[in-house]
Each structure stands twice: as C-alpha cells, then as structure tokens.
Write an enzyme that holds these catalytic residues in place. Structure first.
Site, PDB file in Angstrom:
ATOM      1  N   TRP A 221     -24.430 -64.682  -2.609  1.00 59.63           N
ATOM      2  CA  TRP A 221     -24.979 -65.330  -1.373  1.00 59.63           C
ATOM      3  C   TRP A 221     -24.626 -66.676  -1.319  1.00 59.63           C
ATOM      4  O   TRP A 221     -24.524 -67.240  -0.125  1.00 59.63           O
ATOM      5  CB  TRP A 221     -26.653 -65.251  -1.631  1.00 59.63           C
ATOM      6  CG  TRP A 221     -27.517 -65.993  -0.362  1.00 59.63           C
ATOM      7  CD1 TRP A 221     -27.767 -65.385   0.621  1.00 59.63           C
ATOM      8  CD2 TRP A 221     -27.891 -67.422  -0.519  1.00 59.63           C
ATOM      9  NE1 TRP A 221     -28.485 -66.414   1.340  1.00 59.63           N
ATOM     10  CE2 TRP A 221     -28.607 -67.391   0.896  1.00 59.63           C
ATOM     11  CE3 TRP A 221     -27.551 -68.472  -1.381  1.00 59.63           C
ATOM     12  CZ2 TRP A 221     -29.044 -68.639   1.072  1.00 59.63           C
ATOM     13  CZ3 TRP A 221     -28.136 -69.460  -0.892  1.00 59.63           C
ATOM     14  CH2 TRP A 221     -28.871 -69.750   0.264  1.00 59.63           C
TER      15      TRP A 221
ATOM     16  N   CYS B  77     -32.857 -70.613  -4.732  1.00 51.57           N
ATOM     17  CA  CYS B  77     -32.045 -69.267  -4.968  1.00 51.57           C
ATOM     18  C   CYS B  77     -31.127 -69.453  -6.332  1.00 51.57           C
ATOM     19  O   CYS B  77     -30.299 -68.807  -6.231  1.00 51.57           O
ATOM     20  CB  CYS B  77     -31.527 -68.468  -3.908  1.00 51.57           C
ATOM     21  SG  CYS B  77     -29.794 -69.556  -3.549  1.00 51.57           S
TER      22      CYS B  77
ATOM     23  N   HIS C  80     -37.445 -64.621  -5.871  1.00 48.98           N
ATOM     24  CA  HIS C  80     -36.799 -63.442  -5.310  1.00 48.98           C
ATOM     25  C   HIS C  80     -37.028 -62.069  -6.112  1.00 48.98           C
ATOM     26  O   HIS C  80     -35.946 -61.499  -6.323  1.00 48.98           O
ATOM     27  CB  HIS C  80     -35.232 -63.818  -5.099  1.00 48.98           C
ATOM     28  CG  HIS C  80     -35.000 -64.797  -4.208  1.00 48.98           C
ATOM     29  ND1 HIS C  80     -35.017 -66.288  -4.629  1.00 48.98           N
ATOM     30  CD2 HIS C  80     -34.491 -65.044  -2.907  1.00 48.98           C
ATOM     31  CE1 HIS C  80     -34.809 -67.102  -3.587  1.00 48.98           C
ATOM     32  NE2 HIS C  80     -34.614 -66.363  -2.533  1.00 48.98           N
TER      33      HIS C  80
ATOM     34  N   TYR D 279     -28.400 -66.281  -5.673  1.00 52.43           N
ATOM     35  CA  TYR D 279     -29.053 -64.976  -5.651  1.00 52.43           C
ATOM     36  C   TYR D 279     -28.470 -64.309  -6.711  1.00 52.43           C
ATOM     37  O   TYR D 279     -28.691 -62.936  -6.978  1.00 52.43           O
ATOM     38  CB  TYR D 279     -28.864 -64.326  -4.501  1.00 52.43           C
ATOM     39  CG  TYR D 279     -29.914 -64.705  -3.290  1.00 52.43           C
ATOM     40  CD1 TYR D 279     -30.526 -65.894  -3.260  1.00 52.43           C
ATOM     41  CD2 TYR D 279     -30.076 -63.845  -2.278  1.00 52.43           C
ATOM     42  CE1 TYR D 279     -31.184 -66.197  -2.142  1.00 52.43           C
ATOM     43  CE2 TYR D 279     -30.673 -64.134  -1.137  1.00 52.43           C
ATOM     44  CZ  TYR D 279     -31.394 -65.436  -1.244  1.00 52.43           C
ATOM     45  OH  TYR D 279     -32.230 -65.819  -0.287  1.00 52.43           O
TER      46      TYR D 279
ATOM     47  N   TYR E 193     -40.781 -62.154   1.401  1.00 54.43           N
ATOM     48  CA  TYR E 193     -39.652 -62.707   1.126  1.00 54.43           C
ATOM     49  C   TYR E 193     -40.125 -64.258   0.428  1.00 54.43           C
ATOM     50  O   TYR E 193     -40.677 -65.089   1.273  1.00 54.43           O
ATOM     51  CB  TYR E 193     -38.873 -62.958   2.286  1.00 54.43           C
ATOM     52  CG  TYR E 193     -37.508 -63.411   1.910  1.00 54.43           C
ATOM     53  CD1 TYR E 193     -36.736 -62.692   0.866  1.00 54.43           C
ATOM     54  CD2 TYR E 193     -36.944 -64.484   2.867  1.00 54.43           C
ATOM     55  CE1 TYR E 193     -35.415 -63.171   0.769  1.00 54.43           C
ATOM     56  CE2 TYR E 193     -35.756 -64.826   2.801  1.00 54.43           C
ATOM     57  CZ  TYR E 193     -34.672 -64.266   1.565  1.00 54.43           C
ATOM     58  OH  TYR E 193     -33.382 -64.485   1.746  1.00 54.43           O
ATOM     59  N   HIS E 194     -39.486 -64.592  -0.582  1.00 53.43           N
ATOM     60  CA  HIS E 194     -39.584 -65.962  -1.121  1.00 53.43           C
ATOM     61  C   HIS E 194     -41.042 -65.957  -1.896  1.00 53.43           C
ATOM     62  O   HIS E 194     -41.605 -67.072  -1.940  1.00 53.43           O
ATOM     63  CB  HIS E 194     -39.470 -67.082  -0.243  1.00 53.43           C
ATOM     64  CG  HIS E 194     -38.073 -67.015   0.069  1.00 53.43           C
ATOM     65  ND1 HIS E 194     -37.569 -67.660   1.096  1.00 53.43           N
ATOM     66  CD2 HIS E 194     -36.890 -66.524  -0.423  1.00 53.43           C
ATOM     67  CE1 HIS E 194     -36.059 -67.598   1.202  1.00 53.43           C
ATOM     68  NE2 HIS E 194     -35.650 -66.934   0.163  1.00 53.43           N
TER      69      HIS E 194
END
Length: 666
Positions: free
Chosen positions: A317, A255, A606, A299, A517-518
């Site tokens: 995050w 991230c 992301h 993030y 997600y990811h």
C-alpha cells in the site's frame, strides 16, 4: 477511486470526501429530534449570548458563559428540556463559527427523565476545531440532556464555554419512550462512549494500563507522509483522555505494522512514512526513533517471535508495489535484517487491484521452533522459518474458504494451536463479505494444519475486529457486509460471540455506531473490550467516528441482570511477576475458581492484532486453600515474550480483573 489516492495525493482524497459528504449527510441509525417547544438553561451566560441561541437555527448566534463584569469559572453546563421523554442515542454540538474562544474540551454528557436523577452516557475530549461534534451512545430514554464542560479545548486555562447549535438524536423520534427496554444483559452491555480528539485507526494496550490510540498526521485524515502522528492516551482508571502530537520520530504512523516486544515497547513500523520505525516506551511515556526498515511498507503485518525479534512481510500500500519479502527487527540491537527466503508470492490474494492490495494485513502467528504460521487472508496458508535467510513452506488451503481480506483471525488457545478465522471479502473493496468461519488447528511445524468449517456468523463482516476473551470465547465487533472504505453502509451493529466448546455463535448487543474501515478493538485488564474508531476521511466527513465504547461481555452479569461479582487475584508469586517459559506461577484468590488463563497484551489496526493470544493454564489448589499453582508452557513460541494478563475464572464463568505478568526471553 481509492486505488488512486496515493498517486494523486491529498487533492484526490478531498475530492472523494466531498463527494461522500454530499451523498451521506444523514445517519441511518440516528435522526434529529424536532426542537419545537424545547427550553434550555445554563449555569452561566453573558448578556446577549443567552442559552436559547443554541436552538434558534442560526450558527451566527451563540451561548457564551459570563465573562464580564466577572468571570464565571469552569465547569459549565448547558441543559435542554425536550418537554417529554424520547428514546435517545446521540447529541451534537456546533462550536461557535466566528472564533474559537469557549470551544469545549473535556466534557461529560448526562441524561435524565425527571431532572433530578442523572446517568452519564459520554465523557472525553473534543477536537479543537469548528466542525460539528457528534457523540453517539447506546439507546436510552431521556427528557433532559446536559453537557458539562470541564475545560476549554485550547487548554490555555481559559474559563469560558460557548456553543452555536445543539441537537439531540433518536433512532426513532416517534417511538414511545415508555415502551423502550434495553437489551437483556445476557447479550452484554455497551457502556459509556468515550469522545476522542482523533479518529483512532490504531491502538495498543500499554503495560501501565493506559490505552494509546493514534490516527495519522491529522486527527481526521489519513493521507500523510508528513513525519507527524496525532495520538491520544486514555487511562481507564482515572478516565482521563489526553492528546499528544508526536513529531520527534518524524514518522506518520498511519497503517503500520505493530508488535509489542519483551519489555512491552510498541514497535511501530512503516505506514505513511513507509521505512521509518518508532518505539513507544511505556515506562517513560515517550516515542523514540528506531532504525529504518530495508523495504518501505504500509498495510504490512508484523509479529513478535519466540526469540524476541519482530517479523514483518508484505505492505505494498505504501513504499512501492512489488513483492516485499520478509525482514526481521531485533530490538536489542536496533537492526533490521532481510529474510528473503520468507517470500511474499505464496501469501498473495487474488485481489482485483493486484499487489497493491494482495499482500495487505497478513494473518501471522508466531509459533513453535521460532516459526511463523500464515493463516490468511489468502486461502493459501504458509509456514515461515525466520532463522538465517528464512524459508517458506506451503501449508495447504483454508478448507473451502475463498480469499478473506480484512477478515479476522484469533488464536484463542495457543497450547493446542487453535485459531478462529471468520469473515472477510475476496477483494479489499467493492466486494461482498462472507459469514463463513473456520477453525484452524496447528500440528507439527511445517505440516498442513487441520481446517474445520464452523457454523457461520449471523452477519457478513469485512473490516471487523476479533478479540479473544479470558474464558476462550471470541468476540467479533463491527464490520460491513459490502466492503467499501470510508462508508458506514451495510453495517454489522450487533456483536457476536463464538464459543469453541459448542462451535456456535451468539448474537449480542449492538454497538452505538458502525465500526467499519479503520476501526479498532482491544481486550482490557478488567475483562471488558474497547471498540471504536472508523473513518479518518477528512474534515466534516460523516464517517469519521471520534470515539470508542466499552463492552461488558455477558460473563460480567448475573442471571438476574445485575453485575456479577468478579473473583479477585489477591497475590501472585513470584512477586515481581517476571517469569520465563516453563516456570512455576502461584496465585492466591479470594475464593475458589475454576480456571486460569493468560491473554497477551494486544494491538489493533486494520483488523490485525497479531499480539493477542490466549494460553489456558492448568492449575492445582493446595488442599484447603485458594492458592493455585500453575506451570507455564515451556515453548516460547506458545508463550511469547512480553506482557500478559493473568485472569482467574470462577465456576460461574466470571473472570477476575487481570494481574500483569511479564514473560521473559528463555
């Protein structure tokens, strides 16, 4: 639950994932084919470890290649005859459970309807552990399926292979294979699946042509802050997949912010180890430690500036939850400097989880006069000035848009300042995504841009990815209609293509598995797109996707469905292909072409890819030749320093394989 993961640590993560596994043991897009009547053969086996053991439903019995009285050498294969043809879209292999000898590493998976003619649908490398390995691929027909092992996963030079159980998947086992027709090539085509020994949550294109992908401190789980990152190198030319654990920088790079500098180095900042910065040098293939950020972040987004520095902002995050104003990294001096006048407050969304999510994944675009335009995901837009201590100026709202966290934003024409924004959801999780799309046209720096509402996408998407193509169209891949991290529910499987010339969207072929997600996506130099990943949620989590797949856009096919011939850029002048903004570039092609464009090398994590952008080039041909002269944009805020792909596009809209161009600092 997810908002507490950082507070309660790994135990909380694993409890969440156990719950997820208990409720999600099947794959909606793929069902196991009943194995009654199947037969199986192999190139070799040890007496007592026959091939038929992979079909007996007993994980304690295995197939193992011969090791006595003599060793059967690699490669090894095991092949199943399903007795009739099915529409198939996946394969699974359970390694032996009583040890690791013979775990399959590098491999291929091939299909056949007659046992003589074979087509490859998967290649790559499996993670060396005891979890069941699943390889999903685009729908095809087959009676026979074969997995061939080129190496043992341990990489110790051993010559054996083994397997406990084997299954084959179908989207519908009762479907008549004779009635199956693949999507027309006018929808593009998803090609071979590439198995990886990690779940790729981040990726970047190296100036060497390799794609570097990484997960976190483990191949399958994010958590972290351990000073280790599991990485993979994929070479599209040789089709090799190699694994590396990066520990020397003491940086868990899950991230992070990612930016590519003027020399093509990856500047990877923050993440699980929230203040650390690492640099990847493509020339040496090595990661090195860089100076730590002043503020811990995860993030956050970052973008390379016109002056070669890297700007970052947000990132609550990781590293604490507070307003994390901007700072700038200078690769030449390896220093971070606060620009506190670049304020976080104006860019926050109204997320239900507060600042923990509200400052995540900013849509940042370096632009003229060494500025940065913030396009979202908040509905409020802003201009950041990065000189001195920094400035912030409001730029209005994105039309009638709501906050669009984890949507996509792509600069498809940097000369005209054109950005496509699409999808996203009002909250990071547990909220419905939108189909809405907008065109943002930048004008003067610090002025409000012109925002136009466009035709909506066919599918609502959060956690998808957008990729600008050489012809100026934008490909959108993956995402889900209801945003819930670590799930594959409500997926958007068909890709979509936005055409700025018409303002319309076209639905394209479906990817083999959900990319939510990811997940990641990148344009490659051969004008294809790499997309994959999703998950990173722990051992055995069914939402972990250890693979990527390559998409061939429709422009790579002729009207009759065959592969179109791509034009060739024979030479580029200057030969060193290192130029400054405003310089003259000459390219010779093997035939007449209609246009040229530059697309900057990209990075992806992301939903964020601040590195990519496209610059169309006006070209003039010398009379009677196919030698074209172009003048590069003179503003380094349009033509950012770093490495770019030069494409030629012919009159049929078919792009060439790219030539690499380096844009130097002014």
């Amino acid at each position: 639950m997810l908002c507490n993961i950082r507070a309660f640590g790994l135990v909380c993560v694993e409890v969440f994932l156990l719950s997820a596994r208990a409720s999600a043991q099947s794959f909606p897009w793929a069902r196991t084919i009943p194995r009654a009547g199947w037969t199986v053969t192999a190139d070799s086996y040890q007496a007592g470890n026959e091939p038929a053991n992979v079909l007996d439903g007993n994980s304690a019995t295995i197939w193992h290649t011969q090791y006595t009285p003599s060793m059967a050498p690699l490669p090894h294969y095991i092949q199943v005859d399903m007795q009739r043809s099915y529409v198939v879209n996946g394969f699974s292999y359970q390694p032996r459970q009583g040890g690791s000898n013979g775990n399959i590493g590098q491999h291929t998976i091939t299909l056949s309807n007659d046992g003589n003619n074979w087509s490859q649908v998967v290649f790559g490398t499996f993670l060396n552990d005891g979890t069941t390995k699943r390889s999903f691929f685009s729908n095809a027909t087959a009676r026979y399926i074969r997995i061939t092992a080129q190496t043992e996963a341990q990489g110790a030079g051993n010559q054996w292979s083994s397997m406990a159980e084997l299954n084959v998947y179908s989207p519908n086992p009762s479907q008549d294979a004779a009635s199956f027709r693949p999507p027309p090539t006018s929808q593009g085509r998803w090609t071979t699946t590439i198995d990886l020994p990690i779940v790729p949550a981040a990726a970047a294109l190296s100036r060497t042509g390799e794609v570097i992908l990484w997960s976190a401190f483990r191949p399958d789980l994010f958590s972290g802050g351990t000073g280790i990152t599991e990485t993979v190198h994929w070479d599209p030319t040789t089709q090799t997949v190699s694994q590396r654990s990066v520990a020397n920088t003491r940086h868990d790079m899950f991230c992070p912010g990612i930016s590519l500098d003027v020399d093509g180095q990856f500047i990877v900042s923050g993440g699980n180890d929230n203040r650390r910065t690492s640099r990847y040098d493509p020339a040496s293939g090595s990661w090195v430690t860089a100076s730590q950020m002043n503020v811990g972040r995860g993030y956050q987004s970052s973008t390379t500036l016109a002056d070669g520095r890297v700007f970052t902002i947000g990132g609550s995050w990781s590293g604490g939850r507070f307003q994390k104003d901007g700072e700038v990294y200078d690769p030449r001096t390896d220093t971070w400097t606060n620009v506190t006048g670049c304020r976080t407050a104006p860019m926050l969304t109204s997320d239900a989880q507060g600042i923990y999510r509200a400052d995540n994944h900013a849509w940042l675009f370096a632009y003229r006069q060494n500025s940065v335009f913030h396009a979202g995901p908040s509905r409020n837009m802003n201009w950041y000035g990065v000189s001195g201590s920094g400035t912030t100026r409001a730029a209005g709202t994105r039309g009638d848009a709501a906050d669009a966290m984890c949507g996509i934003a792509v600069m498809y024409d940097a000369v005209q300042g054109l950005i496509l924004a699409a999808g996203g959801s009002p909250n990071y999780q547990d909220s419905w995504a939108t189909r809405d799309a907008y065109r943002i046209q930048l004008g003067a720096v610090n002025a409000n841009p012109t925002v136009t509402r466009l035709e909506a996408m066919a599918h609502a998407r959060a956690f998808g990815n957008g990729v600008v193509l050489p012809d100026g169209t934008v490909l959108v891949v993956g995402g889900q209609a209801y945003a819930v991290p670590f799930t594959d529910t409500t997926p958007a499987l068909p890709a979509e293509l936005f055409d700025p010339a018409t303002g319309r969207w076209t639905s394209l072929a479906s990817i083999a598995v959900p990319r939510t997600y990811h997940s990641v996506a990148l344009l490659l130099p051969d004008a294809t797109v790499l997309a994959g990943g999703g998950g990173l949620c722990g051992r055995g989590c069914p939402q972990n996707h250890f693979d990527v797949q390559v998409f061939q856009p429709p422009y790579l096919f002729a009207a009759d469905g065959t592969r179109a011939r791509q034009p060739v850029i024979r030479s580029v002048t200057p030969a060193a292909a290192a130029l400054r903004p405003g310089a003259t570039l000459t390219a010779e092609t093997d035939g007449a072409v209609a246009s040229f464009s530059l697309v900057r090398f990209g990075s992806s994590t992301h939903t964020v890819n601040t590195d990519q952008r496209r610059v169309p080039l006006a070209a003039t041909a010398a009379p009677g030749t196919t030698t074209y002269t172009m003048t590069l944009p003179s503003d380094p805020g349009v033509l950012l320093p770093g490495y770019w792909m030069l494409f030629a596009v012919n009159g049929a809209g078919v792009p060439s394989v790219a030539r690499t161009i380096q844009v130097l600092l002014p």
